[in-house]
Every structure is written in structure tokens, then in C-alpha cells.
Write an enzyme that holds these catalytic residues in place. Sequence first.
Site, PDB file in Angstrom:
ATOM      1  N   LYS A  75       0.835  -1.209   0.000  1.00  0.00           N
ATOM      2  CA  LYS A  75       0.000   0.000   0.000  1.00  0.00           C
ATOM      3  C   LYS A  75       0.866   1.254   0.000  1.00  0.00           C
ATOM      4  CE  LYS A  75      -3.793   0.205  -0.102  1.00  0.00           C
ATOM      5  NZ  LYS A  75      -4.613   0.238  -1.352  1.00  0.00           N
ATOM      6  N   TYR A  94       1.523   0.130  -4.627  1.00  0.00           N
ATOM      7  CA  TYR A  94       0.300   0.824  -5.054  1.00  0.00           C
ATOM      8  C   TYR A  94       0.338   2.241  -4.485  1.00  0.00           C
ATOM      9  CZ  TYR A  94      -1.874  -3.615  -6.466  1.00  0.00           C
ATOM     10  OH  TYR A  94      -2.162  -4.807  -7.082  1.00  0.00           O
ATOM     11  N   HIS A  96      -2.168   5.050  -6.033  1.00  0.00           N
ATOM     12  CA  HIS A  96      -3.500   5.651  -6.247  1.00  0.00           C
ATOM     13  C   HIS A  96      -3.464   7.150  -5.939  1.00  0.00           C
ATOM     14  CE1 HIS A  96      -5.240   1.682  -6.869  1.00  0.00           C
ATOM     15  NE2 HIS A  96      -4.647   1.281  -5.768  1.00  0.00           N
ATOM     16  N   GLU A 118      -0.406   0.214 -10.026  1.00  0.00           N
ATOM     17  CA  GLU A 118      -1.707   0.297 -10.699  1.00  0.00           C
ATOM     18  C   GLU A 118      -1.659   0.924 -12.085  1.00  0.00           C
ATOM     19  OE1 GLU A 118      -1.447   4.124  -8.293  1.00  0.00           O
ATOM     20  OE2 GLU A 118      -0.931   2.019  -7.965  1.00  0.00           O
ATOM     21  N   SER A 134      -7.441  -7.126  -8.356  1.00  0.00           N
ATOM     22  CA  SER A 134      -8.800  -6.905  -8.849  1.00  0.00           C
ATOM     23  C   SER A 134      -9.593  -8.213  -8.821  1.00  0.00           C
ATOM     24  CB  SER A 134      -8.761  -6.353 -10.274  1.00  0.00           C
ATOM     25  OG  SER A 134      -8.165  -5.076 -10.297  1.00  0.00           O
ATOM     26  N   VAL A 239     -15.688   0.577 -11.587  1.00  0.00           N
ATOM     27  CA  VAL A 239     -15.264   1.293 -12.788  1.00  0.00           C
ATOM     28  C   VAL A 239     -13.864   1.867 -12.572  1.00  0.00           C
ATOM     29  CG1 VAL A 239     -15.746   3.245 -14.299  1.00  0.00           C
ATOM     30  CG2 VAL A 239     -17.614   1.810 -13.478  1.00  0.00           C
ATOM     31  N   ALA A 268     -14.005   0.777  -6.251  1.00  0.00           N
ATOM     32  CA  ALA A 268     -13.209   1.843  -6.865  1.00  0.00           C
ATOM     33  C   ALA A 268     -12.787   2.918  -5.866  1.00  0.00           C
ATOM     34  CB  ALA A 268     -14.007   2.490  -8.003  1.00  0.00           C
ATOM     35  N   ILE A 269     -12.985   2.669  -4.573  1.00  0.00           N
ATOM     36  CA  ILE A 269     -12.718   3.710  -3.566  1.00  0.00           C
ATOM     37  C   ILE A 269     -11.249   4.130  -3.553  1.00  0.00           C
ATOM     38  CG2 ILE A 269     -12.347   2.114  -1.613  1.00  0.00           C
ATOM     39  CD1 ILE A 269     -14.256   5.494  -1.536  1.00  0.00           C
ATOM     40  N   ASP A 270     -10.335   3.227  -3.915  1.00  0.00           N
ATOM     41  CA  ASP A 270      -8.909   3.585  -4.014  1.00  0.00           C
ATOM     42  C   ASP A 270      -8.678   4.755  -4.965  1.00  0.00           C
ATOM     43  OD1 ASP A 270      -7.510   2.029  -2.256  1.00  0.00           O
ATOM     44  OD2 ASP A 270      -7.175   0.388  -3.645  1.00  0.00           O
ATOM     45  N   ALA A 299     -10.768   0.442   1.583  1.00  0.00           N
ATOM     46  CA  ALA A 299      -9.794   0.818   0.544  1.00  0.00           C
ATOM     47  C   ALA A 299      -8.742  -0.261   0.280  1.00  0.00           C
ATOM     48  CB  ALA A 299      -9.116   2.132   0.933  1.00  0.00           C
ATOM     49  N   ASN A 300      -8.712  -1.298   1.095  1.00  0.00           N
ATOM     50  CA  ASN A 300      -7.750  -2.391   0.839  1.00  0.00           C
ATOM     51  C   ASN A 300      -8.451  -3.734   1.067  1.00  0.00           C
ATOM     52  OD1 ASN A 300      -7.865  -1.854   3.650  1.00  0.00           O
ATOM     53  ND2 ASN A 300      -5.917  -2.864   4.003  1.00  0.00           N
TER      54      ASN A 300
END
Length: 368
Positions: A75, A94, A96, A118, A134, A239, A268-270, A299-300
Amino acid sequence: MIIGVPKEIKNNENRVGMTPSGVAEVVKQGHRVFIQHTAGINSGFPDEAYQAVGAHILPTIEDIYATAEMIVKVKEPIITEYNLIRKGQLLFTYFHFASDRELTLAMLSNKSICLAYETVQEADHTLPLLIPMSEVAGRMSIQEGARFLEKPQGGKGILLGGVPGVKPAKVLILGGGIVGSNAAQMAAGMGADVTITDINLARLRYLSETLPKNVKTLYASELRIRKELPDVDLVVGSVLIPGDKAPHLITKEMLSMMQPGTVLVDVAIDQGGCFETSHPTTHSAPTYIVDGIVHYAVANIPGAVPYTSTLALTNATLPYVIALANKGWKKACKDNPALALGLNIVEGKIVYKAVADVFGLKYEPVSL
């Protein structure tokens, strides 16, 4: 190269950036790997397993950042890590960025090299380091959605698959990518009545041919989504626009169209979330209710199943870790255009256009 693997400190993040088998491969190539004490324990990998393949154990996260040339994480760094990161230090994890201005500014300030899992992207537009997580998140979205449809959890009190004589739950999946298709597969397997939406007709045709027959496909438009909402039980938002903020497909006003106890799972909150009323939650407090609608926006998500997730993620990241260690980040990125697209911030410059555009900051293409 000296590689450091810190213990993840985000809430309930139990994954780890490298497994003992990955460390063994890297050490075999002549590199040194330092693992923070107990970094792998929650994924099932004790310190002794790392030491057995040649890793060195360091007691604190400060030691890891001070020692390593490349940090391999899961993360994004959180605020307590910002000042530990050094100028020119390579971070492979990651990030984001598009959903976190503070993180973006902090990484610009410390002049590190931020290579984001990502946005590593192949020529066919696949995202090889996002796909495994995913897949996990898509499958877990249904597992968690089914749990929060239970009455004690705030849901409608509906069993996802129904029983003979009682209809199954209606599941609406927004987005037909990796998350969406895995969610559909899982929901269909549990016997739900599933509809999956997308704006790509070729993708919808593919999904129609490959998913079970209790999955219907629907071309996504605001009007069609609105028509689905009054009798839907579980909505999964999945999405993705690579590196950019997710679009809001369900607005606050649209919540009133759904029955109380309907569950929204925002995978998709990330990237900012695809429901207007979403805000990040944690595994220790995963849901909240807005206008009677249950929101799950952890978020994770894959962090809850760390053994599976760590193995799936590191299977994908290891070849890139080896390339970065063997060649250095510049040559590795020059040799592999997919990896080069992972570069988001390089020594105080935003080199990924979508991130610069989100915050109205200057975009400067990277020179390799």
C-alpha cells in the site's frame, strides 16, 4: 541493489511486499534484501522463513527506509512514513495518487521515485499488477456484500442465492472489467440474479459468452442504471480509469430510489470511489449508512485475505522487482514501456498526466 520490505501499517493491512520464495530469487541474482521484523507474519511468513533464504531482518520501519535503495511495499506510504523516504529512493507499490492530494504533494516534496503498480500497463491496455488484486477484490465484493445484506449488519435480510420458492437477491455490477467479471462469476455461483453493465459493447459480448447464464449484460447509461435501482439488493461499483479519479455513477439523489438496507460495495474507492456518497472505510469499521443505504468502501479489500492476496500479488510483481534490481529503474523502464507507465512521480516532478490533471499541477514527461 539493496531492497527493503517494510511492515504494512495501514489499518488491517496484512499483506507483505515480498514472499520468502521471491526473496530467494532476488538474492540468487546477487541483491541484498532487508525485511522488517514480523513484516510477513500476517500473511503466514515468519522471519525465520525469510532468513532461511538469505534475507536480513531489521527491527524497525525506520531502519528499512534508511537502509534500502528500493522499497517494495503493498500500500501507499501513510503520513508517518513520509519523512522516512529519501531523495532518489525508489518506491514500488500501489499509490493511487489521483484520490490523495496530500500523498501526491508529500512524494513530490521528498523527491523520491514513485513507481505505481496500478499504472503499469501493457500494449493491449491490460494492467498486470492490478489484475491479481482486482480478481481478489471482485470476488470478495460479493462475499462482503452478501454478509452486509444480513439484517444484523444493517442490510435487507436477504440471502444472496435465495432458496427454493424464494427469489435470489438482485445484484447490479457497474463495470465489466476484471473486478466486475470476477464479482459476476462469484455472485452467479452463489445463485444470485446478476446484471453486469459496461459501455464497451465488445466487452459485453465477451462477458455474455463466457459468464454463467444467470448473468445478464446491460449497456451502461444513467437512465438504465436508474431503472435498475428500485428493486436491486446489492450494487458493486468497479469502474476504473487507469491513474485517474473514478466517475460517480450513483449520486446522492439516486440513493432515494433504492430500498432501505440495499448494499453498495465501492471497489473503486482507491481511486476516489464511483458512488458520490462513498468515503474510504477500514476492515475494523467497514460500513456506514447514508439515507438507509449501507455503504462498504474498504480501501484495501484484499488485505482481509492476506495469504491469498500476497501470493497473487507477488507472483505478478516479482519479475518487475528483479528487472528493477538488475538494471536500475531507468534502464528497466527504458527496456520495458509497460513498466515505464508505472512511473508517476520522479524526483519532484509529476510524470503521469492523469495525476497532474486531477490536481491542476504541472505534468513533465519523464526522460529515460
